[in-house]
Write an enzyme that holds these catalytic residues in place. Structure first.
Site, PDB file in Angstrom:
ATOM      1  N   TYR A  54       0.950  -1.319   0.088  1.00 26.40           N
ATOM      2  CA  TYR A  54       0.051   0.122   0.036  1.00 26.40           C
ATOM      3  C   TYR A  54       0.979   1.341  -0.024  1.00 26.40           C
ATOM      4  CZ  TYR A  54      -4.923  -0.860   0.099  1.00 26.40           C
ATOM      5  OH  TYR A  54      -6.223  -1.211  -0.293  1.00 26.40           O
ATOM      6  N   GLU A  56      -0.552   4.509  -0.530  1.00 27.71           N
ATOM      7  CA  GLU A  56      -1.486   5.861  -0.635  1.00 27.71           C
ATOM      8  C   GLU A  56      -0.632   6.938  -0.568  1.00 27.71           C
ATOM      9  OE1 GLU A  56      -5.067   5.565   1.393  1.00 27.71           O
ATOM     10  OE2 GLU A  56      -5.739   3.737   0.488  1.00 27.71           O
ATOM     11  N   ASP A 200      -6.480  13.639 -24.787  1.00 27.54           N
ATOM     12  CA  ASP A 200      -6.484  12.247 -24.775  1.00 27.54           C
ATOM     13  C   ASP A 200      -5.582  11.354 -25.824  1.00 27.54           C
ATOM     14  OD1 ASP A 200      -6.640   9.491 -24.314  1.00 27.54           O
ATOM     15  OD2 ASP A 200      -8.970   9.858 -23.616  1.00 27.54           O
ATOM     16  N   THR A 226      -3.466   6.094 -22.078  1.00 25.98           N
ATOM     17  CA  THR A 226      -3.261   4.947 -21.625  1.00 25.98           C
ATOM     18  C   THR A 226      -1.772   4.500 -21.584  1.00 25.98           C
ATOM     19  OG1 THR A 226      -3.897   4.033 -23.703  1.00 25.98           O
ATOM     20  CG2 THR A 226      -5.523   4.086 -21.718  1.00 25.98           C
ATOM     21  N   LYS A 229      -0.897   0.809 -25.262  1.00 23.27           N
ATOM     22  CA  LYS A 229      -1.209   0.995 -26.796  1.00 23.27           C
ATOM     23  C   LYS A 229      -0.043   1.129 -27.503  1.00 23.27           C
ATOM     24  CE  LYS A 229      -6.039   2.195 -26.220  1.00 23.27           C
ATOM     25  NZ  LYS A 229      -6.449   2.785 -24.903  1.00 23.27           N
ATOM     26  N   ARG A 235      -1.061  -2.251 -18.772  1.00 20.31           N
ATOM     27  CA  ARG A 235      -2.405  -1.692 -18.902  1.00 20.31           C
ATOM     28  C   ARG A 235      -2.631  -0.834 -17.978  1.00 20.31           C
ATOM     29  NH1 ARG A 235      -6.463  -3.033 -21.790  1.00 20.31           N
ATOM     30  NH2 ARG A 235      -5.321  -4.402 -22.834  1.00 20.31           N
TER      31      ARG A 235
END
Ligand code: DSN
Length: 414
Positions: A54, A56, A200, A226, A229, A235
């Site tokens: 974790y 955060e 985008d 992203t 691609k 991903r």
């Protein structure tokens, strides 16, 4: 109790599917424009113990102890992304492209505000204002499309819409637009009407990174992408912005939208960015473009209509109607898959068929190029596609093409 045994022993139900998927990827030609094959190093990073942690918060400001390695990894990812795209600020935590976009919306919009974006039916994306997406539910969405004749953006019309609707945000970028996007022109329109410009670049990020597509970074307030691609990473998503939005953006990603970052993905993003900074990555992007042109030209020579008459990037939209009026995109996708050619049905601009049927196919060359295929292969693939469609999925034709696909895949293994 934790086991040291391998997946094949621990989970014999999942294992065969993993094996089958490896085989499927090895033995089929991947023409889905948004997919790619990552390197061994990226895959390795995804399978690390970073997934246990974790973290955060952000480097130096975490809500958990034990984050020193997380800080180092996230800093590497951020610095490499900044070097790659020359942006003021980047947040590499968005889990996906949609969340990379949502972080922008949360940063600059109030519910009810107006967005001007590309229509999904003309190549846009669902996270840019589709009716039943959170964007369509929360914001007032006005769409621009492409011109019916040129199938390209008509900036006079887009400027007119912007003046009429006074959007707070203008979204550019697409998932099925085969031409260069003049991001500077969009930024000028945004500036004229007092809107913020968000670009985008998910599909074209690899080309933008190496300078083969104009970058929106100098003029847009936000740039999202992203990482899986043309960028050929894991991903995931990321959001870049001008310094003035940096603090707000970070607070909207966490805690505004997400909790703990996926540190194994962030490590894999860092690895992919390092790969993208190498000169070979530019050569790879150049080959993607050459392959896309070769495929589009070969298809046109067989009588297929390519939307807008060609492509400037990694993808093309094939309008099936002139060559095969009775063949839908859905049927073509299915037949081609049986032959080992993986594509996706896609609406063409002003399509009269429904989204589940479509009159088009979207084809892209990033994954084929990763495999090592070149222009001559594209011409062969165009013939294979034509043979399957001409046979309307007839078993003998499909079987023959499947054999040729397999031979090509075996000659160019992943
Ligand atoms: N679904 C992706 C594509 O295929 O273009 C966009 O996120």
């Amino acid at each position: 109790m934790r086991s040291h045994e391998t997946i094949s022993v621990v989970d014999p139900e999942i294992w065969p599917h993993m094996q089958a998927e490896v085989r499927r990827q090895q033995e089929t030609l991947e023409l889905i424009a948004s997919e790619n094959h990552v390197s061994h190093a990226v895959l390795e990073a995804l399978g690390t113990v970073f997934t246990n942690k974790y973290a955060e918060g952000y480097p130096g400001k975490r809500y958990y102890g034990g984050c020193a390695n997380m800080d180092a990894v996230e800093d590497l990812a951020r610095n490499r992304a900044k070097q790659l795209f020359k942006c003021d600020h980047v947040n590499v935590q968005p889990h996906s492209g949609s969340q990379a976009n949502q972080a922008v919306y949360l940063s600059v919009l109030q519910p009810g505000d107006t967005i001007l974006s590309l229509d999904l039916a003309h190549g846009g994306h669902l996270s840019h204002g589709m009716k039943i997406n959170m964007t369509g539910l929360l914001y007032s969405v006005v769409h621009y499309g492409v011109d019916r004749k040129t199938e390209r953006f008509d900036f006079d019309e887009i400027a007119r819409l912007a003046r009429e609707h006074k959007p707070r945000l203008i979204i550019t970028g697409a998932s099925a637009y085969p031409r260069l996007i003049d991001f500077t022109r969009f930024s000028e329109i945004a500036a004229e009407v007092g809107a913020i410009h968000m670009a985008d670049i998910a599909h074209i990020a690899g080309m933008v990174a190496v300078g083969l597509h104009p970058s929106p970074v100098p003029t847009a307030g936000f740039v999202t992408t992203t990482t899986h691609k043309t960028l050929r990473g894991p991903r995931g998503g990321m959001t870049m912005c001008k310094e003035e939005f940096a603090k707000k953006l970070d607070s909207r990603v966490f805690p505004g939208l997400q909790g703990g970052p996926l540190m194994h993905c962030i490590a894999a993003k860092a690895v992919a960015f390092a790969e993208a900074l190498k000169p070979e990555f530019r050569a790879y992007q150049e080959q993607i473009l050459r392959n896309a042109k070769a495929l589009a030209e070969a298809l046109m020579s067989k009588g297929f209509r390519i939307v807008s008459g060609g492509t400037d990037n990694h993808l093309m939209l094939v309008d099936l109607r002139p060559a095969y009026p009775n063949v839908t995109g859905a049927a073509a996708e299915k037949w081609l898959e049986s032959a080992g050619i993986i594509t996706n049905k896609n609406m063409i601009p002003f399509d009269e068929r429904k989204p589940v049927e479509t009159s088009g196919l979207r084809l892209g060359t990033p994954a084929l190029t990763t495999r090592g295929l070149k222009e001559d292969h594209m011409r062969t693939i165009a013939s294979l596609i034509d043979r399957v469609l001409k046979g309307e999925g007839e078993a003998k034709a499909v079987e023959a093409v499947r054999g040729e696909v397999l031979a090509m895949c075996r000659e160019y293994p992943l």
